[in-house]
Motif scaffolding. Structure first.
Motif, short mmCIF file in Angstrom:
data_model
loop_
_atom_site.label_atom_id
_atom_site.label_comp_id
_atom_site.label_asym_id
_atom_site.label_seq_id
_atom_site.Cartn_x
_atom_site.Cartn_y
_atom_site.Cartn_z
N ALA A 1 -8.14 3.21 -1.24
CA ALA A 1 -8.24 3.55 -2.51
C ALA A 1 -8.84 5.17 -3.45
N GLY A 2 -9.11 5.71 -1.76
CA GLY A 2 -9.51 7.34 -1.65
C GLY A 2 -8.09 8.32 -1.75
N SER A 3 -7.31 7.19 -1.42
CA SER A 3 -5.50 7.72 -1.04
C SER A 3 -4.78 7.95 -2.96
N VAL A 4 -5.04 6.82 -3.31
CA VAL A 4 -3.88 6.45 -3.77
C VAL A 4 -4.70 7.87 -5.20
N ALA B 1 0.79 -1.50 -0.03
CA ALA B 1 -0.19 -0.11 0.26
C ALA B 1 1.18 1.22 0.18
N ALA B 2 2.34 0.88 1.20
CA ALA B 2 2.94 2.71 0.65
C ALA B 2 3.29 2.69 -0.61
N ALA B 3 3.86 1.70 -0.76
CA ALA B 3 4.73 1.66 -2.64
C ALA B 3 3.20 2.30 -3.74
N LEU B 4 2.61 2.01 -3.33
CA LEU B 4 0.95 1.98 -4.26
C LEU B 4 1.03 3.86 -4.48
N ILE B 5 1.36 3.62 -2.71
CA ILE B 5 0.78 5.46 -3.11
C ILE B 5 1.75 5.93 -3.30
N ALA B 6 2.99 6.16 -2.83
CA ALA B 6 4.48 6.35 -3.34
C ALA B 6 4.09 6.67 -5.02
#
Length: 352
Positions: free
Chosen positions: A299-302, A194-199
């Motif tokens: 999902a909203g964060s991404v 999740a952290a990598a997805l957002i980054a």
């Protein structure tokens, strides 16, 4: 093209709006995909393009979360208190207090200082209890903790992505150090992913690229990676969102509705079929069921990072009134814009 400040604010707004959208139906053993859509159809809200409407009758609302009165359409005045937002706030405080060199022990120290025990759940509550009893990591994650691969560590990962824009491997390393306080195996990999997805969303040309980049930070043979790749391959073949989730439900049958693996499948399907559109992404993700508020938040964060705060439609932002309710000591009532500004300073800092 949104700038860094706009993307970070978009991440915060997206997490909070997605969390609020999913909160009324957060109970995956009761609110299945089919039941959520039936409720939306009965209230005239399908396709879902706004916060969930309030129930038309008392019986319709019987199984909604008790907090529904503060997080349905027309009743929202600032964000509700929720652990999915509390951990983002606590993560910000962690990095401001200890910097990017924080230790897992310091994560635990901050929990004991800032977080009320009764606002923790599943693996986090087990780890908190272990901390209070004098255990140290990694025993805090493994002793008397049957929730080691559930979704808790994943929902704590956003801050590490927001402060590592375009650096998914760095984000994953930070998230891992946080996650091992309470989780093992796929529970830790979920946080790293999740952290990598957002980054990755800060610089990826499409959401598909972000999903692919995030897979590079976790072992390719782990069940989480295999499940995310399965969703991506089904999407590539043109299978519909409904058929994709039906397939994954069969393949992950037997896992608890709060386990990280089926929830990662719901998040991935929502992101890929949402195709970068903020409303479609969080709506499909919440309609996917399971841990709806956690999944909607991630999902909203991404999606918020991908499009930036300016591009998030106003009907998602305005009811939040730039205000966060939080159980984290010292943060209740803080402005969302302030949290984003403080996150931006970390992302631009000398250690970033």
């Amino acid at each position: 093209m949104p700038d860094l400040a706009d993307r970070i604010l978009g991440g915060w707004l997206g997490r909070i709006a997605g969390n609020m959208l999913g909160k009324p139906v957060e109970r995956g053993d009761v609110w299945t995909r089919q039941r959520i859509d039936r409720y939306l159809r009965q209230t005239g809200a399908l396709p879902l393009t706004d916060y969930i409407p309030e129930p038309l009758t008392e019986s319709m609302g019987r199984d909604l979360r008790p907090e529904w009165r503060d997080c349905v359409r027309g009743r929202i005045h600032g964000s509700c208190r929720d652990d999915d937002v509390d951990y983002a706030v606590l993560g910000l405080d962690l990095l401001e207090t200890y910097g990017f060199g924080f230790t897992t022990e310091q994560v635990g120290d901050l929990w004991l200082l800032r977080l009320p025990y009764l606002q923790t759940f599943t693996a986090e509550r087990a780890a908190y209890r272990n901390l209070a009893n004098g255990l140290r990591p990694p025993l805090t994650a493994t002793y008397d903790n049957p929730y080691q691969e559930w979704i808790g560590a994943l929902i704590r990962a956003d801050i590490h992505g927001w402060t590592s824009p375009g650096a998914p491997r760095r984000a994953a390393a930070l998230a891992r150090r946080d996650a091992v306080l309470s989780h093992t195996g796929n529970g830790v990999y979920g946080a790293m992913w999740a952290a990598a997805l957002i980054a990755a969303a800060f610089t990826a040309p499409t959401v598909r690229h972000a999903v692919e980049d995030a897979l590079t930070v976790i072992p390719p043979s782990c069940r989480l990676a295999r499940t995310v790749r399965r969703v991506a391959s089904l999407h590539e073949t043109g299978l519909s969102w409904e058929e994709t989730l039906a397939t994954l439900e069969e393949e992950t049958a037997g896992l608890n509705w709060i386990h990280v693996v089926p929830n990662a499948a719901v998040i991935t399907a929502g992101l890929l079929h949402g195709e970068g559109d903020f409303t479609r992404t969080i709506a499909l993700t919440v309609r996917g069921g399971l841990d709806t508020d956690s999944n909607g938040a991630t999902a909203g964060s991404v999606a918020g990072v991908l499009c930036g705060a300016t591009a998030i439609p106003g009907h998602w932002k305005a009811p939040l009134e730039d205000t966060v309710r939080s159980a984290v000591f010292g943060f209740d009532g803080v402005r969302i814009s302030e949290l984003a500004e403080r996150t931006l300073r970390l992302a631009q800092g000398p250690e970033a």
